[in-house]
Design an enzyme around this catalytic site. Structure first.
Site, short mmCIF file in Angstrom:
data_model
loop_
_atom_site.label_atom_id
_atom_site.label_comp_id
_atom_site.label_asym_id
_atom_site.label_seq_id
_atom_site.Cartn_x
_atom_site.Cartn_y
_atom_site.Cartn_z
N MET A 118 0.85 -1.20 0.00
CA MET A 118 0.00 0.00 0.00
C MET A 118 0.88 1.25 0.00
O MET A 118 1.14 1.86 1.04
CB MET A 118 -0.93 -0.03 1.21
CG MET A 118 -1.79 -1.29 1.26
SD MET A 118 -2.90 -1.36 2.69
CE MET A 118 -1.71 -1.53 4.02
N ASP A 119 1.32 1.63 -1.18
CA ASP A 119 2.30 2.71 -1.33
C ASP A 119 1.62 4.01 -1.77
O ASP A 119 0.74 3.98 -2.65
CB ASP A 119 3.35 2.29 -2.36
CG ASP A 119 4.57 3.18 -2.34
OD1 ASP A 119 4.74 3.94 -1.37
OD2 ASP A 119 5.36 3.13 -3.30
N GLY A 120 2.03 5.12 -1.17
CA GLY A 120 1.58 6.42 -1.65
C GLY A 120 0.66 7.18 -0.71
O GLY A 120 0.12 8.22 -1.09
N SER A 138 0.79 -0.14 -5.43
CA SER A 138 0.27 1.13 -5.95
C SER A 138 1.38 2.14 -6.18
O SER A 138 2.54 1.90 -5.85
CB SER A 138 -0.77 1.70 -4.97
OG SER A 138 -0.20 1.82 -3.68
#
Length: 296
Positions: free
Chosen positions: A47-49, A241
């Site tokens: 779960m990046d960003g 992501s």
């Protein structure tokens, strides 16, 4: 006339509810069509960003992670409606402890709040009968977060419909090292029980012949059985992501034949279309991936 604003609000609420019902029905119909093809049994998410999302929209610190949690709940609902049994999320890396103390504490507070919410009656855990595992070095967490995680695992232990694996205080290097250590200890104990060497030699078994014999007796299956992720099959799809293609020390052991998907959307922006695209690509490549697995 005084009742008019109230009537408008009720009408607006009714219309919103109707739209939501139509959307839900359409989504389930779409899932039925997609289910005619092979459905992955295990999806993993990096779960990046979240921080970039907050900065992009001028939000205060922590707001990006809260928005990310909402996106996660929607994604879990989509996965389970589609028939995907296992979902793994990379919630907090061991390396994240290197961030500023204030940020780490803020994330721990948010984590504690969200972990506790999993036990609420209206939570997605009760709605879908989810069994929850927390994967990682939980000893690195503060007492409150660790106790909450252990309570969730104990409370959901009898659930079996679907499984959520939350990697927290985790990285793949640590998981592999711990699995190898456990394999060595188990092998050493077995050798001692069978009388292959005396108890007084135990302290010196890391050198010489004893270590060589021990290494010969450790098999790949021994290490795999001692991996924390052994409670689930290897992921079929890993979605990261924000367009990043790095694994960031996540599930390195388990993703040798996993299909990778890196949408440009930041995690709070992730949605149904991204999941569908990943699943459709998986279906398109399914026969090839199955042949690869059989060759190993």
């Amino acid at each position: 006339m005084a009742e008019l604003p109230g009537q408008i609000r009720r009408m607006s609420g009714g219309i919103s509810q109707l739209i939501e019902q139509i959307y839900g029905f359409s989504r389930r119909c779409l899932f039925r069509v997609i289910s005619m093809g092979p459905i992955p049994s295990h999806l993993a998410f990096i779960m990046d960003g979240n921080r970039r999302y907050a900065k992009k929209h001028g939000l205060e610190d922590g707001s990006g992670h809260k928005a990310g949690f909402s996106a996660l709940m929607s994604m879990l609902q989509y996965c389970y409606e589609l028939g995907i049994k296992y979902v793994t999320i990379y919630a907090f890396s061991i390396d994240n402890f290197r961030r500023q103390p204030e940020e780490v504490q803020s994330l721990m507070d948010l984590m504690l709040e969200k972990i506790k919410s999993l036990l609420e009656k209206e939570s997605i855990v009760h709605q879908y009968g989810i069994r929850v595992y927390f994967i990682g070095n939980l000893a690195l967490l503060n007492d409150q977060v660790r106790a909450a995680a252990e309570k969730v695992m104990k409370t959901t232990a009898k659930n079996s419909r679907v499984v959520l694996l939350i990697c927290i205080a985790y990285n793949s290097t640590n998981e592999i090292v711990q699995a190898v250590k456990k394999s060595c200890i188990n092998t050493s104990d077995n050798m001692e029980a069978s009388g292959n060497y005396k108890h007084e030699d135990r302290d010196s078994d890391i050198e010489g012949t004893d270590m060589e014999n021990q290494e010969k007796r450790i098999q790949l299956v021994d290490i795999e059985e001692n991996m924390q992720m052994s409670v689930a099959p290897n992921p079929d799809i890993l979605i990261r992501s924000s367009g990043e293609t790095r694994l960031s020390n996540f599930l390195l052991w388990q993703t040798g034949n996993t299909q990778l998907f890196s949408p440009a959307a930041l995690w709070p922006e992730i949605g149904l279309r991204h999941l569908l695209w990943a699943v459709l690509n998986f279906q398109r490549n399914h026969s090839y991936l199955e042949k690869r697995k059989k060759q190993l």
